[in-house]
Design an enzyme around this catalytic site. Structure first.
Site, short mmCIF file in Angstrom:
data_model
loop_
_atom_site.label_atom_id
_atom_site.label_comp_id
_atom_site.label_asym_id
_atom_site.label_seq_id
_atom_site.Cartn_x
_atom_site.Cartn_y
_atom_site.Cartn_z
N ARG A 230 19.58 54.54 78.47
CA ARG A 230 20.52 53.40 78.35
C ARG A 230 21.98 53.83 78.19
NH1 ARG A 230 16.77 52.28 80.17
NH2 ARG A 230 15.11 50.88 79.53
N SER B 105 17.93 43.40 74.66
CA SER B 105 17.71 44.17 73.43
C SER B 105 19.04 44.42 72.70
CB SER B 105 17.07 45.52 73.76
OG SER B 105 15.79 45.31 74.27
N GLU C 89 22.70 48.55 71.49
CA GLU C 89 22.69 48.69 72.94
C GLU C 89 23.77 47.78 73.54
OE1 GLU C 89 18.74 48.89 74.64
OE2 GLU C 89 19.41 47.87 76.45
#
Ligand SMILES: Cc1cc2nc3c(=O)[nH]c(=O)nc-3n(C[C@H](O)[C@H](O)[C@H](O)COP(=O)(O)OP(=O)(O)OC[C@H]3O[C@@H](n4cnc5c(N)ncnc54)[C@H](O)[C@@H]3O)c2cc1C
Length: 311
Positions: free
Chosen positions: A181, A229, A300
């Site tokens: 990510r 998320s 995130e």
């Protein structure tokens, strides 16, 4: 108006008009971010090509205007105080060209649209990513992925604009420090313009596979507005949602923001959430997981504006 900021805005707006660049003034973040809340944004500009983008950046630099690039804004929260600058919405840079199994795709193209187009061109590989509501540019910056696939595995190069020199360059994917990510700090002073995908030719219609990924997602994730998320998986490669759930936080609500009962790493807007509600709830999750398991959750999501939810 003689107020300094608005004087500059008026001058800048007439420059945008001259350049023929689309823009909107005083936009509600609820119309921009997939979280459907946040304050007002002074200007949203929508360049249609890399040429318009270069002209836009040149103008903004000239008037000393702060700016921030966005794709689909599906991973970005805008604080309730809004943004006193120019959001550069890249969604209109969405060209696509094909040579055999290679696709060159504009940064603003949405992943679901891209996966459907690739399927029509008999190219496979993007099926898992068809469930991510982001743009190609945002997905590259965040190395978006799901169901065991991530975008870095599907590309060969990225063409970007260096925002300091306003020049275009192409990086081979091996030069970009992709990790889980993240693309490191590679794109800090750059805007992704287009991405070259290397896909797999197929005779199969992949629509059914895409539908099955969609159904899997619908079973495990909420459909209310969110940013996906909130936190990355932890250093021990366990989902942040596992710890948030173990801390007993599923269903916890602050104002209109709620930790999803379906997926603890999603904070959803139940209808009346403010960005402050979301940030307070995310901070509560982070603090409780630290307190109970001595695990640090790293976020995130990206945030535009001042806040206390550190990385
Ligand atoms: C319901 C839901 C489900 C999700 N599921 C997943 C998932 O399974 N996996 C996953 O990885 N993510 C998921 N996400 C998060 C998000 O969709 C991805 O991170 C996506 O890749 C972000 O793309 P975006 O265009 O929305 O980026 P934005 O939110 O617009 O931007 C994200 C960052 O990228 C920068 N950026 C955007 N475009 C450019 C560009 N062209 N050049 C330079 N910088 C740029 C922005 O400045 C910002 O820092 C989900 C989100 C939602 C709402």
């Amino acid at each position: 108006m003689t107020n300094g900021i608005w004087y500059n805005v008026n001058v800048m707006i007439s420059a945008l008009n001259q350049l023929g660049i689309e823009y909107q003034l005083n936009v509600d973040s609820g119309e921009i971010s997939t979280l459907r809340c946040g304050g007002r944004v002074k200007v949203v500009a929508k360049p249609k090509s890399s040429f318009e983008l270069i002209m836009l950046l040149d103008t903004l630099n000239r008037y000393n205007e702060p700016y921030y690039p966005i794709g689909a804004c599906s991973n970005t929260l805008i604080v309730d105080a809004g943004y006193n600058g120019v959001l550069i919405d890249l969604s209109l840079i969405n060209h696509l060209s094909q040579t055999h199994s290679t696709l060159v795709v504009g940064c603003g193209t949405r992943l679901p649209t891209l996966a459907l187009k690739a399927n029509r061109l008999h190219l496979s590989g993007l099926e898992p990513l068809c469930t991510i509501p982001g743009s190609v540019g945002g997905a590259i910056v965040k190395n978006a992925g799901c169901f065991g696939e991530e975008i870095a595995n599907l590309i060969t190069s990225v063409t970007y604009l260096d925002i300091k020199t306003l020049t275009e360059h192409t990086a081979n994917c091996k030069e970009i420090p992709f990790e889980y990510r993240s693309s490191g700090r590679f794109f800090d002073d750059k805007i992704v313009l287009s991405v070259t995908f290397k896909l797999t030719p197929t005779n199969k219609d992949c629509l059914e596979t895409m539908t099955s990924y969609r159904n899997k997602r619908l079973k495990s994730q909420p459909t209310s507005p969110s940013l996906g998320s909130v936190f990355k998986r932890t250093a021990d490669v366990i989902s942040a949602g596992y710890y948030i759930d173990k801390a007993g936080l599923k269903g916890t609500t602050i104002g209109g923001a709620k930790v999803s009962e379906k997926h603890a790493n999603f904070i959803v807007n139940t209808g009346s959430a403010t960005s402050a509600d979301y940030l307070k709830l995310a901070t509560l999750c982070k603090n409780k997981v630290k307190e109970e398991f001595n695990i640090t959750l790293n976020r995130e999501i990206d945030i535009i504006g001042e806040h206390n939810l550190d990385k």
